[in-house]
Design a protein around this motif. Structure first.
Motif, PDB file in Angstrom:
ATOM      1  N   PHE A  75      -0.675  -2.672   5.925  1.00 47.16           N
ATOM      2  CA  PHE A  75      -0.806  -1.343   5.834  1.00 47.16           C
ATOM      3  C   PHE A  75      -0.399  -0.073   6.821  1.00 47.16           C
ATOM      4  O   PHE A  75      -1.172  -0.542   7.773  1.00 47.16           O
ATOM      5  N   LYS A 103      -7.685   1.016   3.147  1.00 49.37           N
ATOM      6  CA  LYS A 103      -7.728  -0.414   3.792  1.00 49.37           C
ATOM      7  C   LYS A 103      -8.789  -1.669   3.662  1.00 49.37           C
ATOM      8  O   LYS A 103      -8.132  -2.651   2.821  1.00 49.37           O
ATOM      9  N   SER A 116       0.912  -1.512   0.194  1.00 46.23           N
ATOM     10  CA  SER A 116      -0.101   0.313   0.331  1.00 46.23           C
ATOM     11  C   SER A 116       0.769   1.277  -0.100  1.00 46.23           C
ATOM     12  O   SER A 116       2.129   1.150   0.794  1.00 46.23           O
ATOM     13  N   TYR A 165      -7.698  -2.305  -0.819  1.00 48.05           N
ATOM     14  CA  TYR A 165      -6.209  -2.243  -0.042  1.00 48.05           C
ATOM     15  C   TYR A 165      -6.884  -3.767  -0.136  1.00 48.05           C
ATOM     16  O   TYR A 165      -5.857  -4.802  -1.191  1.00 48.05           O
TER      17      TYR A 165
END
Length: 146
Positions: free
Chosen positions: A126, A103, A77, A106
């Motif tokens: 993350f 998040k 990320s 992701y």
């Protein structure tokens, strides 16, 4: 959504001095989630990256995808890809998604890739301070925006 995709011989990511993810031949993907990203963008990006023909065939032509070579993917990320540097000297990150939404998106990208990839998937953490190491192959680096 923005992705910087690098073709690598190998890559790894460390957090607090410990390797938490590593891959062999494949792709290192730095992924940025932006404010208006949706599930359809996740699907688009995962399909695009998995099938991007940037690996060489026997004739040295880039005609093979990650799927074709059964390659691995390391996903990191990186919200800083949304940084707008057009004004002043300090990047403006207003286009980056807020942490909770980013998040979630992701993680959806990771799940989507993991369910389709022929090789292995490794990930960073993350929001963590990560140290990424790689041996770039080529170098071949692509920027994909959706």
């Amino acid at each position: 959504m923005i992705a910087v995709v690098q073709r690598v011989y190998e890559a790894s990511v460390k957090v607090d001095g410990e390797i938490i993810g590593s891959i062999g031949n494949g792709l290192l993907v730095f992924l940025c989630v932006e404010n208006r990203d949706t599930d359809d963008k996740v699907t688009y990006m995962s399909e695009k990256i998995l099938n991007l023909r940037i690996f060489e065939d026997n004739n040295g032509k880039m005609s093979k995808s990650l799927q074709d070579i059964n390659g691995d993917m390391l996903i990191i990320s990186q919200f800083t890809l949304a940084g707008d540097c057009s004004k002043g000297r300090r990047p403006d990150f207003t286009e980056a998604a807020k942490p909770d939404a980013a998040k979630e998106t992701y993680n959806k990208f990771i799940e989507d890739v993991s369910s389709k990839i022929n090789g292995n998937t490794a990930i960073g953490i993350f929001g963590a301070d990560m140290k990424v190491s790689l041996i770039n192959d080529g170098p071949v680096t692509m920027i994909i925006k959706r």
